[in-house]
Scaffold this motif. Structure first.
Motif, PDB file in Angstrom:
ATOM      1  N   ASP A  99       0.818  -1.204   0.000  1.00 55.66           N
ATOM      2  CA  ASP A  99       0.000   0.000   0.000  1.00 55.66           C
ATOM      3  C   ASP A  99       0.854   1.257   0.000  1.00 55.66           C
ATOM      4  OD1 ASP A  99      -2.733  -0.904  -0.001  1.00 55.66           O
ATOM      5  OD2 ASP A  99      -2.360  -1.711   2.003  1.00 55.66           O
ATOM      6  N   VAL A 118      -1.484  -1.443  -7.356  1.00 54.69           N
ATOM      7  CA  VAL A 118      -0.909  -1.978  -6.126  1.00 54.69           C
ATOM      8  C   VAL A 118      -1.309  -3.444  -6.022  1.00 54.69           C
ATOM      9  CG1 VAL A 118      -0.854  -1.807  -3.610  1.00 54.69           C
ATOM     10  CG2 VAL A 118      -1.061   0.268  -4.995  1.00 54.69           C
ATOM     11  N   GLU A 119      -0.336  -4.311  -5.874  1.00 55.57           N
ATOM     12  CA  GLU A 119      -0.602  -5.720  -5.603  1.00 55.57           C
ATOM     13  C   GLU A 119       0.025  -6.034  -4.262  1.00 55.57           C
ATOM     14  OE1 GLU A 119       0.221  -8.617  -8.553  1.00 55.57           O
ATOM     15  OE2 GLU A 119      -1.365  -7.852  -9.847  1.00 55.57           O
ATOM     16  N   THR A 120      -0.801  -6.231  -3.273  1.00 53.27           N
ATOM     17  CA  THR A 120      -0.304  -6.408  -1.913  1.00 53.27           C
ATOM     18  C   THR A 120      -0.841  -7.697  -1.313  1.00 53.27           C
ATOM     19  OG1 THR A 120      -0.151  -5.363   0.255  1.00 53.27           O
ATOM     20  CG2 THR A 120      -2.167  -4.962  -0.982  1.00 53.27           C
ATOM     21  N   PRO A 129      -3.981   3.634   3.737  1.00 49.71           N
ATOM     22  CA  PRO A 129      -4.052   3.576   2.279  1.00 49.71           C
ATOM     23  C   PRO A 129      -5.326   4.160   1.681  1.00 49.71           C
ATOM     24  CG  PRO A 129      -4.315   1.396   3.229  1.00 49.71           C
ATOM     25  CD  PRO A 129      -3.920   2.309   4.341  1.00 49.71           C
ATOM     26  N   TYR A 133      -5.319   6.603  -1.521  1.00 51.31           N
ATOM     27  CA  TYR A 133      -5.982   6.290  -2.791  1.00 51.31           C
ATOM     28  C   TYR A 133      -7.059   7.312  -3.126  1.00 51.31           C
ATOM     29  CZ  TYR A 133      -3.319   2.063  -2.015  1.00 51.31           C
ATOM     30  OH  TYR A 133      -2.297   1.188  -1.780  1.00 51.31           O
ATOM     31  N   VAL A 145      -6.207  -1.570  -6.788  1.00 54.92           N
ATOM     32  CA  VAL A 145      -5.567  -2.285  -5.689  1.00 54.92           C
ATOM     33  C   VAL A 145      -6.020  -3.731  -5.743  1.00 54.92           C
ATOM     34  CG1 VAL A 145      -5.252  -2.421  -3.189  1.00 54.92           C
ATOM     35  CG2 VAL A 145      -5.542  -0.186  -4.288  1.00 54.92           C
ATOM     36  N   SER A 147      -5.518  -7.490  -3.937  1.00 55.87           N
ATOM     37  CA  SER A 147      -4.977  -8.298  -2.847  1.00 55.87           C
ATOM     38  C   SER A 147      -4.571  -9.633  -3.428  1.00 55.87           C
ATOM     39  CB  SER A 147      -6.020  -8.493  -1.753  1.00 55.87           C
ATOM     40  OG  SER A 147      -6.319  -7.253  -1.165  1.00 55.87           O
TER      41      SER A 147
END
Length: 157
Positions: A99, A118-120, A129, A133, A145, A147
């Motif tokens: 993030d 974003v790849e979290t 976050p 954003y 984003v 996950s």
């Protein structure tokens, strides 16, 4: 690519990688979180040179400032932006493995980029976050984003 770059980080808490592409999806910048050039770290993990990590080991909730003033490291996004040419960034995308904090959101908003991806693995709520954003969207950037459960993804491949 960003996940591979993140492995270079000396941070014990969160290894973050970042890639910037131009409008044609060509990589024009990359970065990971870590101390600035010239800062002595002995190639050791941050638990030996970062007060933020030392404080967190003593008490996970004490001494953790949202502005990261107790950590000498630069964020992956800041490093990638500094290492890329602004004239090539126009309309491009920044890809990040964690993030985005508000400080980096401000840098991204003023960078000429059009999109943030974003790849979290897990939400980093200490970075607030949703505020970051909302700010980026308010500045006209596209934000996505995702996950990712990397352990599950690895078993499927």
């Amino acid at each position: 690519m960003a996940r591979e770059l993140a492995k270079r980080s000396l941070c014990d808490r969160d290894q973050v990688g970042c890639i910037i592409t131009d409008a044609n999806n060509k990589v024009i910048g990359e970065g990971y979180n870590g101390p600035p050039r010239g800062f002595w770290h002995g190639n050791a993990s941050c638990s030996s040179w970062c007060q933020r990590t030392v404080n967190a080991m003593i008490d996970p909730h004490q001494g953790m400032y949202a502005d990261y003033s107790d950590c000498p490291a630069l964020h992956a996004e800041a490093n990638a932006l500094m290492m890329s040419d602004r004239t090539l960034r126009a309309g491009g995308t920044i890809y990040v493995t964690s993030d985005v904090c508000i400080g980096c959101a401000k840098l991204i908003a003023n960078s000429g980029l059009a999109s943030v991806v974003v790849e979290t693995e897990s939400a980093a709520e200490h970075r607030n976050p949703s505020k970051s954003y909302e700010f980026l969207v308010g500045c006209g950037l596209n934000v996505r984003v995702n996950s990712v459960d990397l352990s599950r993804k690895a078993t499927q491949e």
